[in-house]
Design a protein around this motif. Structure first.
Motif, PDB file in Angstrom:
ATOM      1  N   ILE A 101       0.839  -1.198   0.000  1.00 22.30           N
ATOM      2  CA  ILE A 101       0.000   0.000   0.000  1.00 22.30           C
ATOM      3  C   ILE A 101       0.872   1.245   0.000  1.00 22.30           C
ATOM      4  N   ARG A 102       1.878   1.261   0.861  1.00 21.88           N
ATOM      5  CA  ARG A 102       2.783   2.424   0.922  1.00 21.88           C
ATOM      6  C   ARG A 102       3.528   2.601  -0.397  1.00 21.88           C
ATOM      7  N   ALA A 103       3.957   1.489  -0.989  1.00 25.36           N
ATOM      8  CA  ALA A 103       4.683   1.570  -2.260  1.00 25.36           C
ATOM      9  C   ALA A 103       3.797   2.142  -3.358  1.00 25.36           C
ATOM     10  N   LEU A 104       2.540   1.713  -3.415  1.00 29.81           N
ATOM     11  CA  LEU A 104       1.614   2.230  -4.423  1.00 29.81           C
ATOM     12  C   LEU A 104       1.324   3.711  -4.191  1.00 29.81           C
ATOM     13  N   GLN A 105       1.179   4.101  -2.957  1.00 31.87           N
ATOM     14  CA  GLN A 105       0.941   5.517  -2.668  1.00 31.87           C
ATOM     15  C   GLN A 105       2.137   6.373  -3.055  1.00 31.87           C
ATOM     16  N   SER A 106       3.339   5.846  -2.860  1.00 34.96           N
ATOM     17  CA  SER A 106       4.539   6.557  -3.280  1.00 34.96           C
ATOM     18  C   SER A 106       4.575   6.725  -4.793  1.00 34.96           C
ATOM     19  N   VAL A 107       4.162   5.685  -5.511  1.00 33.90           N
ATOM     20  CA  VAL A 107       4.098   5.758  -6.975  1.00 33.90           C
ATOM     21  C   VAL A 107       3.078   6.799  -7.407  1.00 33.90           C
ATOM     22  N   HIS A 108       1.949   6.878  -6.721  1.00 31.08           N
ATOM     23  CA  HIS A 108       0.924   7.883  -7.021  1.00 31.08           C
ATOM     24  C   HIS A 108       1.528   9.290  -6.949  1.00 31.08           C
ATOM     25  N   THR A 109       2.243   9.564  -5.871  1.00 33.14           N
ATOM     26  CA  THR A 109       2.879  10.877  -5.701  1.00 33.14           C
ATOM     27  C   THR A 109       3.885  11.150  -6.811  1.00 33.14           C
ATOM     28  N   ASP A 110       4.704  10.161  -7.116  1.00 33.92           N
ATOM     29  CA  ASP A 110       5.730  10.323  -8.152  1.00 33.92           C
ATOM     30  C   ASP A 110       5.101  10.533  -9.529  1.00 33.92           C
ATOM     31  N   THR A 111       4.027   9.822  -9.810  1.00 34.75           N
ATOM     32  CA  THR A 111       3.365   9.961 -11.113  1.00 34.75           C
ATOM     33  C   THR A 111       2.802  11.365 -11.285  1.00 34.75           C
ATOM     34  N   TYR A 112       2.221  11.909 -10.236  1.00 42.33           N
ATOM     35  CA  TYR A 112       1.700  13.276 -10.316  1.00 42.33           C
ATOM     36  C   TYR A 112       2.824  14.278 -10.564  1.00 42.33           C
ATOM     37  N   MET A 113       3.968  14.054  -9.975  1.00 42.38           N
ATOM     38  CA  MET A 113       5.112  14.941 -10.211  1.00 42.38           C
ATOM     39  C   MET A 113       5.552  14.878 -11.678  1.00 42.38           C
ATOM     40  N   GLN A 114       5.526  13.679 -12.255  1.00 41.63           N
ATOM     41  CA  GLN A 114       5.907  13.529 -13.663  1.00 41.63           C
ATOM     42  C   GLN A 114       4.894  14.197 -14.584  1.00 41.63           C
ATOM     43  N   ILE A 115       3.619  14.051 -14.281  1.00 42.26           N
ATOM     44  CA  ILE A 115       2.588  14.690 -15.102  1.00 42.26           C
ATOM     45  C   ILE A 115       2.685  16.206 -14.989  1.00 42.26           C
ATOM     46  N   ASP A 116       2.911  16.713 -13.785  1.00 41.56           N
ATOM     47  CA  ASP A 116       3.104  18.154 -13.616  1.00 41.56           C
ATOM     48  C   ASP A 116       4.247  18.658 -14.497  1.00 41.56           C
TER      49      ASP A 116
END
Length: 260
Positions: A101-116
């Protein structure tokens, strides 16, 4: 833990983006032992073939991971469907480890940074951006034999609610272009914010960059497939793709292309 979320970006010389973030059915093999849903149930709530529709002459962001693994159109606390009320009443996971769960949430944050970063790059180069966020929705929830309620289920639901008012002319241009076309030799029923207003990704982008561009969340009613069996009607999928190409052509020949 490795890459738990995959997407690809195809860039071209354009301020326009086509997103297909719910198209895929892929689940990481490490998560399969905890998954409670069969493929058919998952497929029903995904947006198959929107990736095909997004193959347009513009920038593309195409997600390869199922929304049932990580839904980037939800805020981080809802992006992993841990409770039935997050997933149409479905129980998706059993005993999913906290580490995952923590790993997936970290990926969520990172993906938003890439899209930004992609949006900022587009703004820097063109002065504005436009995103066509492609989705689909089920209109026969009760059974395959349910009579379609067209009053409550437009053929195309255009989610525009979170856009800044200065982009109203862009929304009107899109609707006008679609309205000049036909589908199955019939006028197209396109309406705003009837089924959906736009997801969290649109909200996030517009909260940060809404003065520089707009997000049109284009939700196709699943007329292009049997939403219960998953059988696609490829000529209709291609018809929707041609519809989007027509709209894009209208935009490029209009002064709106230099908006912003």
């Amino acid at each position: 833990m490795g890459n738990l979320f995959e997407f690809r970006v195809n860039k071209t010389d354009s301020p326009y983006w086509a997103f297909a973030i719910h198209d895929s059915h892929q689940i990481d093999e490490r998560l399969i032992p905890y998954l409670q849903l069969n493929e058919q149930i998952r497929f029903r709530e995904e947006d198959p073939h929107t990736g095909c529709m997004a193959e347009l002459p513009m920038n593309q962001l195409l997600v390869s991971t199922s929304r049932f693994q990580l839904d980037i159109n939800r805020k981080i606390e809802d992006a992993i469907y841990l409770h039935p009320d997050q997933a149409w009443g479905l129980t998706v996971w059993k005993d999913l480890p906290e580490e995952m769960i923590r790993a997936l949430q970290s990926v969520h944050t990172d993906t938003y940074m890439q899209i930004d970063a992609l949006i900022e790059e587009t703004i820097c180069k063109y002065g504005f951006f436009m995103i066509w966020d492609l989705h689909s929705y089920n209109s026969k929830r009760a059974s395959p034999d349910e009579v379609l309620n067209t009053a409550e289920n437009p053929q195309i639901n255009l989610g525009t609610f979170y856009n800044h008012p200065e982009w109203r002319h862009v929304i009107d241009q899109f609707i006008q272009s679609v309205s000049t076309q036909k589908f199955r030799d019939m006028p197209i029923d396109i309406r705003e914010n009837v089924k959906f207003k736009g997801g969290y990704l649109a909200q996030h982008i517009l909260a940060k960059y809404g003065d520089k561009g707009c997000v049109l969340s284009i939700e196709f009613r699943k007329d292009f497939m049997d939403e219960w069996t998953g059988v696609p009607y490829m000529p209709l999928i291609q018809s929707y793709k041609r519809l989007l190409l027509h709209v894009l052509t209208d935009f490029k020949t209009d002064p709106i292309y230099a908006a912003g």
